[in-house]
Design a protein around this motif. Structure first.
Motif: not given
Length: 244
Positions: A5, A189, A191, A196
């Motif tokens: 991750g 990370n 995520s 993103r």
């Protein structure tokens, strides 16, 4: 998995290291820490980030670590001047001198974070609402959430080392400053909204004010080095969350 991750972005630049920085009259570690402050601020609309740098207190009995808070009033003044085009050699010297002083103080056990940690433990043991209010204050939480978590390990036998970010969105920066090169691994990370949330904006030419203060030949090397540092850190692209 935990490792799966995390994004890792390594970078190395040669011809520019602690030897040249010392000749400029600065602490190598302080100089690189100022580059981190400038890089982050330029990528996040002029904002600064709570910054942790690990400092060993092994000189004391049972000494472990203390925090060097690299985001200081002096570093903020330097970064603001770089962004608005009013930077000066004096501001750089003041910022690196302040960073070096913070480092020495932390090494001798004169930092604040381990002291505050001890006070918070005692406050919880005593159940003092007044004392606990200090540690639940939003300002305390914000300044202790390390958006930039950094550690400098200098060894000629170590090419790279890395660790994960302390928070999300946040970045881990493991780096080594050797005589003629600086290596860094930036982690984030996968995520993270910093990576993103929105498409990355096109790269813009970097006006690296730090390099303007050096002799022309050395300035060119510094410019390339700092540009490499910033451009290698893909997760640092601006995002709506960071801009809010």
């Amino acid at each position: 998995t935990l490792g799966g991750g995390v994004d890792l972005h390594p970078a190395v630049f040669e011809g520019f290291g602690k030897s040249a920085i010392k000749q400029m009259g600065h602490s190598p570690d302080a100089f690189v820490q100022m580059a981190y402050q400038l890089a982050y601020s330029r990528e996040h609309g002029g904002k600064s980030a709570p910054t942790y740098e690990a400092c060993s207190t092994a000189g004391a009995f049972h000494g472990r670590t203390e925090t060097i808070r690299s985001c200081s009033p002096e570093s903020a003044a330097l970064v603001a001047a770089c962004i608005n085009g009013t930077a000066s050699p004096e501001l750089l010297s003041q910022a690196t001198a302040a960073q070096a002083k913070l480092s020495r103080s932390a090494a001798f056990g004169e930092g604040i974070d381990r002291h505050l940690l001890g006070l918070s433990k005692f406050a919880k043991m005593d159940g003092s609402d007044e004392a606990l209010a200090l540690f639940s204050d939003p300002l305390h939480s914000r300044t202790g959430t390390w958006v930039l978590s950094t550690s400098n390990v200098g060894s000629p036998w170590l090419d790279w080392f890395a660790f994960g970010p302390q928070c999300d969105p946040g970045f881990g920066l493991g780096y080594s400053i050797l005589d003629e090169r600086v290596s860094i691994v930036v982690s984030s990370n996968k995520s993270s909204r910093c990576v993103r949330a929105v498409p990355r904006r096109p790269r813009q030419p970097w006006r690296l004010a730090l390099a303007d203060w050096l002799p022309p030949r050395r300035a060119a090397r510094a410019c390339r080095a700092l540009r490499c540092l910033v451009r290698s850190a893909e997760p640092w692209r601006n995002c709506r969350r960071c801009a809010s």
